[in-house]
Design an enzyme around this catalytic site. Sequence first.
Site: not given
Length: 503
Positions: A267-268, A297
């Site tokens: 995700h990061e 995002e």
Amino acid sequence: MDLFYEKKQEALKIELKEIEYLKYTLNTLLYWDKLIYMPKGAIGYRSEIIQFLSKDIYNRFSSPKFLKLQEYFEKSPKKNEVIEATLKKIKNNSNFVQKIPLKEYEDYMNLITLSEDIWKKAKVENSFDEFSLCLEKIVAHFKNFTKYWGYKKTPYDALLRYYDIDINCDELDILIEDLKKFIIPLVKEIEKNSRDSIAKDFSGEYDFNKQMELSKYILSITGFDFTYGRVDLGEHPTTLAASPKDVRVVTSFDKNDLKVGIYNTFHEAGKGLYEQGISENLLGTLLAEVSSQVLEESQARFYENIVGRDKNISSLILKKIKELFPQLKDKEDIDFYRLVNEVKPSPIRIEADELTYILHIIIRYEIEKDLLEGRLDVKDLPELWNKKYKEYLGVVPKSFSEGVLQDIHWASGYFGFFPVYLIAELYSHQLKKTLEKECNISSENIDVENLKKINIWLRDNIYCHGALYSSKEILKRLTGENLSSKYYIEYLKSKYYKLYNIK
């Protein structure tokens, strides 16, 4: 005349660079240090520093010198694309921060500086009462902020604009209704048809140092450049950039569940790649940052789900896992693929599977809206939270820490932020369709060469532009369409019907 214009342009750039220096120091370096290294006892004086820098940024945007430069360029017929986008950015800042009275803004920043530590303590001690007084003040601030910012129908529309979400609540509610109608019955159908887990057991105890090695491997294969970035372990995953050449990833692990660290890191990685891909030429314009939190995002969700849960990529990750944790040497690729794509409703958002994750976001949005519009008091929040979890996901949190206290967002001042995750999910799948067509690849069964092509396309078409274009403009330019839920629903249907043999 040209010389005069160039001097004005240089003067504006100097002003903006100094504001950037302060923003990067305040929002990245001080905050990163607070998350990773700051001693607990330092919070008092640190909050004073943060309050001072926040006030300095506020004052710089409203100084006579800055306002004169802004007025000159607004009236000038010679504006280029960068100047136009910079002025829009300044105006947006003015519409939000500058409309809040300085004393109230200082009080709010001081509250947020302290509230994260109050939340951490409350979560550890499983005490909602301890945090609820703080949350009441945060909600009260945002109720006031939306009045300053203005709205036509609901105060939540003002929050959507604040987070650069280019739709209103009426439009968002339609998208949410489409998603609920598809996902909630599908989750129930999967639970009904699969009494036994499709995934083999991967439980165990996993050393954090080895998990960090795994996280570094994940970041490296996605294309994250450690010459200009680093990864650290923290309480809550996040990515902070002090420039495109200084990107700090923070991930978090679970000692008994490898999936938590793996997908926090994927995700990061999406955020880190975006930050590193921004053109350095945009420094000093306020545009050397992501276009919006929605678009950032969307990249996080793209790498977490579309890349990270892909069959080929999951095989690659399992190979590395076996090197680090030999006790898993007998696990097969299909075992891991099924594990990371298993639908298993959980009360914890960041541990949620890909299918049910969006329901966690919808619950938070509906609760935030009720709080902001006065239909819900903070003291009654846990009861409604548990009721919605039972209705949407069929699970009930066992504690405040597992329920209403699980997220740092409200304590960090990100009230009204959760719709960003929902809209981002839709963006990631809509952009994926164009990416596949233009790169002549499928985003299923991704190999390392595909991953390189994907990274280049995303960098050249999205990342390098920073905040030059809005997320809505980028979506329209790349896909030719407005936001839709159909691509996301098609993806979920194709993947989970096949995985769970649903006709």
